[in-house]
Design a protein around this motif. Structure first.
Motif, short mmCIF file in Angstrom:
data_model
loop_
_atom_site.label_atom_id
_atom_site.label_comp_id
_atom_site.label_asym_id
_atom_site.label_seq_id
_atom_site.Cartn_x
_atom_site.Cartn_y
_atom_site.Cartn_z
N GLU A 134 6.72 -82.36 1.28
CA GLU A 134 7.84 -82.10 0.38
C GLU A 134 9.00 -81.69 1.27
OE1 GLU A 134 9.33 -78.67 -2.76
OE2 GLU A 134 7.21 -78.82 -2.28
N THR A 135 10.20 -82.19 1.00
CA THR A 135 11.37 -81.83 1.79
C THR A 135 12.27 -80.90 1.00
OG1 THR A 135 11.33 -83.94 2.97
CG2 THR A 135 13.40 -82.73 2.99
N ILE A 136 12.72 -79.85 1.67
CA ILE A 136 13.70 -78.93 1.09
C ILE A 136 14.95 -79.01 1.94
CG2 ILE A 136 14.26 -76.52 0.63
CD1 ILE A 136 11.34 -76.07 -0.02
N HIS A 137 16.07 -79.38 1.30
CA HIS A 137 17.35 -79.52 2.00
C HIS A 137 18.45 -79.03 1.06
CE1 HIS A 137 20.27 -81.09 4.78
NE2 HIS A 137 20.75 -81.95 3.90
N CYS A 138 19.30 -78.17 1.57
CA CYS A 138 20.44 -77.64 0.80
C CYS A 138 20.02 -76.86 -0.45
CB CYS A 138 21.40 -78.75 0.43
SG CYS A 138 22.19 -79.52 1.84
N ARG A 139 18.91 -76.18 -0.38
CA ARG A 139 18.50 -75.31 -1.47
C ARG A 139 17.59 -74.22 -0.92
NH1 ARG A 139 13.31 -77.19 -3.77
NH2 ARG A 139 12.85 -79.20 -2.84
N THR A 140 17.39 -73.19 -1.68
CA THR A 140 16.59 -72.06 -1.25
C THR A 140 15.10 -72.40 -1.28
OG1 THR A 140 18.24 -70.56 -2.17
CG2 THR A 140 16.07 -69.64 -1.76
N CYS A 141 14.39 -71.89 -0.30
CA CYS A 141 12.95 -72.08 -0.23
C CYS A 141 12.26 -70.76 -0.55
CB CYS A 141 12.56 -72.53 1.18
SG CYS A 141 10.79 -72.62 1.45
N ASN A 142 11.37 -70.77 -1.51
CA ASN A 142 10.56 -69.60 -1.82
C ASN A 142 9.30 -69.67 -0.98
OD1 ASN A 142 12.33 -68.59 -3.82
ND2 ASN A 142 11.55 -70.13 -5.24
N PHE A 143 9.24 -68.84 0.05
CA PHE A 143 8.13 -68.87 1.00
C PHE A 143 6.82 -68.51 0.33
CE2 PHE A 143 5.42 -66.76 4.15
CZ PHE A 143 5.26 -67.81 5.04
N LEU A 149 12.73 -77.44 11.87
CA LEU A 149 13.35 -77.77 13.14
C LEU A 149 14.56 -76.89 13.35
CD1 LEU A 149 13.36 -81.66 12.91
CD2 LEU A 149 11.70 -80.20 14.03
N LEU A 150 14.68 -76.31 14.53
CA LEU A 150 15.82 -75.47 14.86
C LEU A 150 16.53 -76.06 16.08
CD1 LEU A 150 14.21 -71.95 14.44
CD2 LEU A 150 15.59 -73.22 12.80
N ARG A 151 17.79 -75.70 16.22
CA ARG A 151 18.60 -76.24 17.30
C ARG A 151 19.54 -75.15 17.80
NH1 ARG A 151 22.47 -81.52 16.42
NH2 ARG A 151 23.11 -81.75 18.57
N ASN A 152 19.96 -75.28 19.05
CA ASN A 152 20.93 -74.37 19.62
C ASN A 152 22.14 -74.31 18.68
OD1 ASN A 152 23.48 -73.81 21.04
ND2 ASN A 152 22.20 -73.68 22.87
N PRO A 153 22.53 -73.11 18.22
CA PRO A 153 23.60 -73.01 17.22
C PRO A 153 24.95 -73.56 17.68
CG PRO A 153 22.86 -70.83 17.90
CD PRO A 153 21.96 -71.83 18.56
N VAL A 154 25.26 -73.45 18.96
CA VAL A 154 26.53 -74.00 19.45
C VAL A 154 26.50 -75.52 19.40
CG1 VAL A 154 28.09 -74.17 21.44
CG2 VAL A 154 27.01 -71.97 20.87
N GLU A 155 25.42 -76.12 19.86
CA GLU A 155 25.28 -77.58 19.79
C GLU A 155 25.30 -78.06 18.35
OE1 GLU A 155 21.77 -78.75 21.87
OE2 GLU A 155 22.49 -77.98 23.79
N ARG A 156 24.66 -77.31 17.46
CA ARG A 156 24.64 -77.67 16.04
C ARG A 156 26.05 -77.63 15.46
NH1 ARG A 156 23.62 -74.49 11.21
NH2 ARG A 156 22.95 -75.92 9.59
N PHE A 157 26.83 -76.61 15.78
CA PHE A 157 28.20 -76.50 15.30
C PHE A 157 29.05 -77.67 15.80
CE2 PHE A 157 32.60 -75.33 16.07
CZ PHE A 157 33.00 -74.95 14.80
N ILE A 158 28.93 -78.01 17.08
CA ILE A 158 29.70 -79.12 17.65
C ILE A 158 29.31 -80.43 16.98
CG2 ILE A 158 30.08 -80.47 19.76
CD1 ILE A 158 29.81 -77.74 21.28
N LYS A 177 22.00 -81.03 10.67
CA LYS A 177 22.37 -81.30 12.06
C LYS A 177 21.32 -80.84 13.06
CE LYS A 177 25.20 -83.45 12.11
NZ LYS A 177 25.04 -84.84 11.66
N CYS A 178 20.06 -80.90 12.69
CA CYS A 178 18.96 -80.53 13.59
C CYS A 178 17.95 -81.67 13.76
CB CYS A 178 18.25 -79.27 13.08
SG CYS A 178 19.24 -77.78 13.20
N GLY A 179 18.33 -82.88 13.41
CA GLY A 179 17.43 -84.02 13.56
C GLY A 179 16.53 -84.26 12.37
N GLY A 180 16.80 -83.59 11.26
CA GLY A 180 15.92 -83.68 10.09
C GLY A 180 15.84 -85.05 9.46
N SER A 181 16.94 -85.81 9.47
CA SER A 181 16.91 -87.15 8.87
C SER A 181 15.97 -88.07 9.63
CB SER A 181 18.32 -87.76 8.84
OG SER A 181 19.15 -87.00 7.99
#
Length: 73
Positions: free
Chosen positions: A33-42, A51-60, A15-19
């Motif tokens: 490479e895309t990582i989605h719904c799994r852990t990333c080893n930095f 991409l990050l988004r306002n957490p309230v907007e993301r929840f809505i 829900k941050c515009g990733g698609s």
């Protein structure tokens, strides 16, 4: 130093515009490479796009997406 042609890792947070970003990366043949719904080893030697988004907007947004899925099944 990495060039733009080097592969980078796209961290797709829901829900941050990733698609939309994923489609643009593929359309423009950008090596990633895309990582989605799994852990990333930095790895400090790799490049990342997150991409990050306002957490309230993301929840809505997530709430209404789930609501749409339930009502249209």
């Amino acid at each position: 130093m990495n060039s733009m042609k080097d592969k980078f890792i796209f961290i797709h947070v829901g829900k941050c515009g990733g698609s939309t970003v994923e489609k643009l990366l593929q359309k423009n043949n950008i090596n990633h490479e895309t990582i989605h719904c799994r852990t990333c080893n930095f790895n400090k030697d790799k490049k990342y796009l997150i991409l990050l988004r306002n957490p309230v907007e993301r929840f809505i947004s997530a709430f209404y997406w789930r609501k749409y899925l339930v009502e249209n099944v």
